[in-house]
Design a protein around this motif. Structure first.
Motif, PDB file in Angstrom:
ATOM      1  N   HIS A 409       0.851  -1.198   0.000  1.00  0.00           N
ATOM      2  CA  HIS A 409       0.000   0.000   0.000  1.00  0.00           C
ATOM      3  C   HIS A 409       0.888   1.250   0.000  1.00  0.00           C
ATOM      4  N   PHE A 410       0.280   2.366  -0.279  1.00  0.00           N
ATOM      5  CA  PHE A 410       0.952   3.669  -0.179  1.00  0.00           C
ATOM      6  C   PHE A 410       0.488   4.347   1.098  1.00  0.00           C
ATOM      7  N   ASP A 450       8.685  -2.555  -4.933  1.00  0.00           N
ATOM      8  CA  ASP A 450       9.111  -1.829  -6.134  1.00  0.00           C
ATOM      9  C   ASP A 450      10.618  -1.910  -6.348  1.00  0.00           C
ATOM     10  N   ASN A 467       7.569   9.974   1.940  1.00  0.00           N
ATOM     11  CA  ASN A 467       6.585   9.454   0.979  1.00  0.00           C
ATOM     12  C   ASN A 467       6.446  10.375  -0.232  1.00  0.00           C
ATOM     13  N   TYR A 476       6.229   6.949  -5.763  1.00  0.00           N
ATOM     14  CA  TYR A 476       5.529   5.677  -5.904  1.00  0.00           C
ATOM     15  C   TYR A 476       6.410   4.481  -5.561  1.00  0.00           C
ATOM     16  N   ARG A 479       5.779   2.297  -2.076  1.00  0.00           N
ATOM     17  CA  ARG A 479       4.716   1.311  -1.821  1.00  0.00           C
ATOM     18  C   ARG A 479       5.341   0.176  -1.002  1.00  0.00           C
TER      19      ARG A 479
END
Length: 514
Positions: A409-410, A450, A467, A476, A479
């Protein structure tokens, strides 16, 4: 007198009936006594070290199963007698017992561990897990219960695995009240769902050999035979028309692939949880350093700076040592425990907190007014990061128990989620500060699919990352996920810093990705 002789025999019959009743009662009491003795030994062991005992996921599952299922069976047995005291006590205590939903959740947690850490049912059933203090195993009934849970959820992959394990232990002669017929009934249908007609028929025939009156099995067998005959006819037809140019893949009996799910990086995520696929190359390792951190010459840290260690170079993730003392950790846990509730996630469209299946943990939020230690920890995080806690979210404390996890998740809201933090009025989540408040015997890593990083919990340490880029654009690459806890109990607390109030503490860069 003649008639009275009949009464003699009637009395004799009554005595026989009385003896049968006594034997039935003695048998019942014997069962209750046996259960009580077994539970006395078990609870003596579990109460001597509750957290250590529950650190083993099989122990946790069996506790939930016992309280939801096994004690109910005992209640039904005891209810046949006038043991009002026990029933009254049990009725009072039952309001605190796990529910059917809890037992289902516990079973799914074991399956989650099974998948993530590539454990076969035999390993879990025998309790052969790394770092376990207590040995525990699953019975035929337990394995059957796992299979039923999966079946009721439409999960035929795990149904097959656990029904096969139940059958294996049954064939080995384990004493159980579950019949082979029941196991084969579920197993044969689950196998059929994978298109393995031959094995489904083989299992159904075995079921019928044990119970020739089983109507559903007989009906299924006839149906399977028709399908098989139709399949043969179609193949013959294709052969005669010479239209068959490729060979169809043959399903290997007993070997079925785990179905794909909603998470695109599932394989990468789970591999990282196992410590596989971590992209820490020698070249990258050379770019990582450790140092003393004084918070950009913060007066509070000049004399006693924190030990800072690079965990990753880009994005930059650092770990701080000795951030929280054991006493502070225990106090935070003490404050959080009474308030722990199923962890929630913020709905990206509405901004409202809601529960989600991909986050399995319990959490609570602590305010500075709750105890001076909360304010002290908050102030320390502010000193270390150089960011203000005035606009940060409350200190969140989370407990990941059996199979507890938070899938990839972010932490920040994306452009298609403009209202995620609208209610807070403090902008996006600019950074995450994560305190590890416990060691974890196995599992429980924080992973970043990632770029292939895995960070393992160490009690008293904390990790920190941004973040957002300095431009305010989301990074991104951040994550991340909290891997399922395989053995142990994971406690963390975290602080999410927001954009507002940090405009001058972390000013914008020259480019979008500075």
């Amino acid at each position: 007198l003649g008639q009275m002789t009949d009464l003699i025999y009637a009395e004799k019959d009554l005595v026989q009936s009385l003896k049968e009743y006594i034997r039935a009662e003695e048998n019942k009491l014997s069962q209750i006594k046996s259960w009580a003795e077994k539970m006395d030994v078990l609870t003596s062991k579990s109460t001597s070290d509750p957290e250590g005992y529950l650190a083993h996921p099989v122990n946790a599952y069996k506790l939930v199963k016992r309280l939801n299922t096994d004690w109910l069976e005992l209640e039904n047995l005891v209810l046949q007698d006038t043991t009002n005291g026990f029933i009254a006590n049990l009725t009072i205590q039952r309001q605190f017992f796990p529910t059917e939903e809890d037992e289902t959740g516990a079973a799914k947690a074991l399956m989650r561990l099974q998948d993530t850490y590539k454990l076969d049912p035999e390993t879990l059933s025998r309790g052969n897990l790394p770092g376990t203090k207590y040995r525990s195993s699953l019975t035929v009934g337990d394995c059957f219960g796992m299979g039923k849970t999966a079946y009721n959820d439409g999960d035929y992959y795990h149904t097959v695995l656990w029904m096969e394990q139940a059958l294996k232990q049954h064939d080995e002669g384990e004493d159980t009240t579950v019949s082979k017929v029941e196991i084969l009934d579920y197993l044969s249908y689950a196998v059929f769902q994978f298109g393995d007609l031959h094995r489904a028929m083989e299992l159904t025939r075995r079921l019928i050999s044990l119970d020739s009156t089983h109507e559903r099995a007989g009906s299924n067998l006839r149906y399977f035979e028709k399908l098989l005959e139709k399949e043969r006819e179609e193949k013959e037809k294709e052969k005669s028309n010479k239209t068959m140019t490729t060979t169809e893949p043959v399903v290997q009996s007993g070997a079925y692939e785990r179905p794909l799910d909603y998470l695109p990086e599932r394989d990468i995520y789970e591999a990282l949880c196992r410590g596989e696929g971590v992209k820490m190359t020698p070249r990258r390792q050379k770019r990582l350093f450790c140092r003393y951190h004084d918070g950009n010459r913060n007066p509070h840290l000049l004399i006693a700076p924190f030990k800072e260690e690079d965990e990753w170079d880009s994005p930059h993730i650092v770990r701080y040592y000795e951030v929280m003392s054991d006493e502070e950790i225990e106090k935070i846990k003490q404050l959080a425990k009474p308030r722990l509730a199923r962890a929630t996630v913020r709905d990206p469209k509405t901004g409202v907190l809601t529960v989600a299946s991909y986050r399995v943990s319990k959490s609570s939020w602590l305010e500075e007014d709750d105890d001076p230690v909360v304010a002290k920890v908050n102030q320390r995080m502010q000193q270390i990061t150089g960011l203000t806690v005035q606009t940060a979210e409350l200190l969140q404390v989370a407990n990941y128990g059996m199979g507890g996890q938070y899938e990839p998740h972010f932490d920040f809201s994306r452009k298609d989620e403009p209202d995620a933090f609208k209610r807070l009025g403090t902008g996006n989540r600019v950074a995450t500060f994560l305190n590890y408040m416990s060691d974890v015997e196995a599992g429980g890593a924080t992973v970043f699919p990632d770029f292939g990083a895995a960070i393992w919990p160490k009690k008293g340490t904390a990790v920190f990352w941004y973040n957002l880029f300095r431009s305010g654009e989301g990074d991104y690459r951040t994550r991340h996920a909290a891997c399922p806890v395989l053995v142990g109990c994971k406690w963390v607390s975290n602080k999410w810093f927001h954009e507002r109030g940090n405009e001058f503490l972390r000013p914008c860069g020259r480019t979008e990705v500075d």
